[in-house]
Design a protein around this motif. Sequence first.
Motif, PDB file in Angstrom:
ATOM      1  N   GLY A  29      35.627   1.268 -75.772  1.00 14.69           N
ATOM      2  CA  GLY A  29      35.718   2.553 -75.131  1.00 14.69           C
ATOM      3  C   GLY A  29      36.754   2.637 -73.802  1.00 14.69           C
ATOM      4  N   LEU A  30      37.469   1.754 -73.792  1.00 16.87           N
ATOM      5  CA  LEU A  30      38.627   1.575 -72.994  1.00 16.87           C
ATOM      6  C   LEU A  30      40.028   2.544 -73.186  1.00 16.87           C
ATOM      7  CD1 LEU A  30      38.715  -2.281 -72.645  1.00 16.87           C
ATOM      8  CD2 LEU A  30      38.067  -0.622 -70.975  1.00 16.87           C
ATOM      9  N   LEU A  31      40.008   2.985 -74.441  1.00 13.04           N
ATOM     10  CA  LEU A  31      41.451   3.684 -74.868  1.00 13.04           C
ATOM     11  C   LEU A  31      41.670   4.999 -73.814  1.00 13.04           C
ATOM     12  CD1 LEU A  31      43.659   3.869 -76.556  1.00 13.04           C
ATOM     13  CD2 LEU A  31      42.155   5.106 -78.272  1.00 13.04           C
ATOM     14  N   PRO A  32      40.329   5.859 -73.767  1.00 11.11           N
ATOM     15  CA  PRO A  32      40.601   7.046 -72.840  1.00 11.11           C
ATOM     16  C   PRO A  32      41.310   6.766 -71.345  1.00 11.11           C
ATOM     17  CG  PRO A  32      38.779   7.195 -74.018  1.00 11.11           C
ATOM     18  CD  PRO A  32      38.970   5.878 -74.403  1.00 11.11           C
ATOM     19  N   ALA A  33      40.611   5.687 -70.756  1.00 12.94           N
ATOM     20  CA  ALA A  33      41.350   5.380 -69.456  1.00 12.94           C
ATOM     21  C   ALA A  33      42.578   4.975 -69.480  1.00 12.94           C
ATOM     22  CB  ALA A  33      40.194   4.045 -68.899  1.00 12.94           C
ATOM     23  N   VAL A  34      42.807   3.880 -70.450  1.00 17.90           N
ATOM     24  CA  VAL A  34      44.284   3.416 -70.742  1.00 17.90           C
ATOM     25  C   VAL A  34      45.363   4.765 -70.889  1.00 17.90           C
ATOM     26  CG1 VAL A  34      45.915   1.794 -71.675  1.00 17.90           C
ATOM     27  CG2 VAL A  34      43.424   1.346 -71.193  1.00 17.90           C
ATOM     28  N   GLU A  35      44.911   5.648 -71.684  1.00 12.90           N
ATOM     29  CA  GLU A  35      45.559   6.690 -72.080  1.00 12.90           C
ATOM     30  C   GLU A  35      46.016   7.600 -70.918  1.00 12.90           C
ATOM     31  OE1 GLU A  35      44.654   7.621 -76.758  1.00 12.90           O
ATOM     32  OE2 GLU A  35      43.701   8.642 -75.062  1.00 12.90           O
ATOM     33  N   ALA A  36      45.062   7.714 -70.013  1.00 12.71           N
ATOM     34  CA  ALA A  36      45.113   8.494 -68.626  1.00 12.71           C
ATOM     35  C   ALA A  36      46.179   7.703 -67.774  1.00 12.71           C
ATOM     36  CB  ALA A  36      43.716   8.648 -68.037  1.00 12.71           C
ATOM     37  N   ALA A  37      46.185   6.487 -67.796  1.00  6.66           N
ATOM     38  CA  ALA A  37      46.945   5.835 -67.022  1.00  6.66           C
ATOM     39  C   ALA A  37      48.449   6.022 -67.453  1.00  6.66           C
ATOM     40  CB  ALA A  37      46.680   4.173 -66.881  1.00  6.66           C
ATOM     41  N   LEU A  38      48.712   5.803 -68.878  1.00 11.27           N
ATOM     42  CA  LEU A  38      50.043   5.708 -69.486  1.00 11.27           C
ATOM     43  C   LEU A  38      50.558   6.939 -69.809  1.00 11.27           C
ATOM     44  CD1 LEU A  38      49.337   2.520 -69.813  1.00 11.27           C
ATOM     45  CD2 LEU A  38      50.303   2.589 -71.926  1.00 11.27           C
ATOM     46  N   HIS A  39      49.739   7.951 -70.308  1.00 15.33           N
ATOM     47  CA  HIS A  39      50.498   9.164 -70.601  1.00 15.33           C
ATOM     48  C   HIS A  39      50.407  10.217 -69.473  1.00 15.33           C
ATOM     49  CE1 HIS A  39      50.709   7.331 -74.611  1.00 15.33           C
ATOM     50  NE2 HIS A  39      49.270   7.368 -74.744  1.00 15.33           N
ATOM     51  N   HIS A  40      51.274  10.973 -69.537  1.00  9.06           N
ATOM     52  CA  HIS A  40      51.380  12.081 -68.558  1.00  9.06           C
ATOM     53  C   HIS A  40      51.519  13.550 -69.299  1.00  9.06           C
ATOM     54  CE1 HIS A  40      51.813   9.185 -65.217  1.00  9.06           C
ATOM     55  NE2 HIS A  40      52.721   8.436 -65.893  1.00  9.06           N
ATOM     56  N   GLN A  41      51.143  14.611 -68.416  1.00  9.40           N
ATOM     57  CA  GLN A  41      51.120  15.879 -69.040  1.00  9.40           C
ATOM     58  C   GLN A  41      52.564  16.432 -68.829  1.00  9.40           C
ATOM     59  OE1 GLN A  41      48.113  17.891 -67.411  1.00  9.40           O
ATOM     60  NE2 GLN A  41      46.400  16.777 -68.198  1.00  9.40           N
ATOM     61  N   VAL A  42      53.418  15.824 -68.106  1.00  7.03           N
ATOM     62  CA  VAL A  42      54.880  16.356 -67.766  1.00  7.03           C
ATOM     63  C   VAL A  42      55.747  15.200 -68.403  1.00  7.03           C
ATOM     64  CG1 VAL A  42      54.280  17.616 -65.844  1.00  7.03           C
ATOM     65  CG2 VAL A  42      54.976  15.272 -65.632  1.00  7.03           C
ATOM     66  N   GLY A  43      56.944  15.951 -68.802  1.00  5.49           N
ATOM     67  CA  GLY A  43      58.034  15.122 -69.071  1.00  5.49           C
ATOM     68  C   GLY A  43      57.689  14.725 -70.805  1.00  5.49           C
ATOM     69  N   ALA A  44      59.072  13.955 -71.408  1.00  9.57           N
ATOM     70  CA  ALA A  44      58.796  13.647 -72.821  1.00  9.57           C
ATOM     71  C   ALA A  44      57.612  12.827 -73.133  1.00  9.57           C
ATOM     72  CB  ALA A  44      60.059  12.901 -73.251  1.00  9.57           C
ATOM     73  N   PRO A  45      56.994  12.981 -74.396  1.00 12.83           N
ATOM     74  CA  PRO A  45      55.893  12.282 -74.839  1.00 12.83           C
ATOM     75  C   PRO A  45      56.562  10.766 -74.977  1.00 12.83           C
ATOM     76  CG  PRO A  45      56.035  14.113 -76.309  1.00 12.83           C
ATOM     77  CD  PRO A  45      57.386  13.978 -75.307  1.00 12.83           C
ATOM     78  N   ARG A  46      55.226   9.763 -74.410  1.00 10.83           N
ATOM     79  CA  ARG A  46      55.611   8.521 -74.451  1.00 10.83           C
ATOM     80  C   ARG A  46      55.922   7.987 -75.860  1.00 10.83           C
ATOM     81  NH1 ARG A  46      55.112   3.880 -71.318  1.00 10.83           N
ATOM     82  NH2 ARG A  46      54.367   5.255 -69.373  1.00 10.83           N
ATOM     83  N   LYS A  47      56.760   7.191 -76.336  1.00 16.02           N
ATOM     84  CA  LYS A  47      57.047   6.640 -77.706  1.00 16.02           C
ATOM     85  C   LYS A  47      56.104   5.278 -77.737  1.00 16.02           C
ATOM     86  CE  LYS A  47      61.971   7.965 -77.829  1.00 16.02           C
ATOM     87  NZ  LYS A  47      63.333   7.636 -77.924  1.00 16.02           N
ATOM     88  N   PHE A  48      55.635   4.791 -76.899  1.00 16.63           N
ATOM     89  CA  PHE A  48      54.923   3.656 -76.933  1.00 16.63           C
ATOM     90  C   PHE A  48      53.338   4.006 -76.558  1.00 16.63           C
ATOM     91  CE2 PHE A  48      53.226  -0.695 -75.625  1.00 16.63           C
ATOM     92  CZ  PHE A  48      53.336  -1.198 -76.887  1.00 16.63           C
TER      93      PHE A  48
END
Length: 290
Positions: A29-48
């Motif tokens: 169940g850690l994936l949503p929390a890590v996604e919130a920390a790594l992925h931002h709603q602005v800028g280019a999508p993260r490649k990693f």
Amino acid sequence: MPLHLTGLARRFTLPQALRRAGLLVERSGLLPAVEAALHHQVGAPRKFTARALLTGLAVHALRLEEMHLTRILTTFDDLPPSARRDLGLSGPVTYRMLWHAYTVLVRALDNGTLAVPHHHPGHQAGTGAGAAPGGPGHCPVAGCPYEPVTVSTFTGRLLNASLPDGFSLTGALAVDSTDFETWARRRARSGREPDVDPDHPPVTKDTPKLRRRCPPDEPGYPRTGHDGRLQHTIDPDAREGYRSGTNGAPGNVFCGHDLHLAVQTRARDGGEAPFVITAIHLAPAGASTG
């Protein structure tokens, strides 16, 4: 010698490690929390992606390899094209991509801002823990189930997710700790008394002293760390502590961490039970054990 270096431990093949790592990430169940920390709603999508980070770390650990970023990078290079697509990877993984994602995750854990994004009806959006990247680390709603994920919570979820379905716990635990020396070189070696908490095991007259002739302290060391205790290395969390003697070797002072483990044991009047680790807590050496 560590078990993974003896050749006695079972090593998973890459497909086996991939399957187990995928289940581990989903069940924790850690994936949503890590996604919130790594992925931002602005800028280019993260490649990693966050899934790639968690799965890659788990695969590497399951293969019983040393957990260095440079070696984890080779695990990503070994992934087949189908696995790379499942992890959202559209190109090669570079060291900079891996290092940046890992650093963001560690910083969120240290700052207490790693949490599942959520919103409570009647409260302004973005006020919950982890509701937005960079947001406050604590939700103002009392009894909120989405508390920030600490390092101990992070490891605890991974441990619980690794247990097979139907595995029953006895409820009885044995707690012990072991010393874990820091990777950093010591920069202060003067013969002062170790800086440990009052309830930490004391340094007795039988404890070997540092060599009478020792190199002078390097400029700026020891320095006062973020917790008010003396810092002797560039590792910001490592502290001095006392380790008791084992295997005929006398106790001595070391610089690093104390690794506390909660291990299941059989209950009183109960049958035999597998000794599985159910919780891990890493603390600076010499810290309070209360």
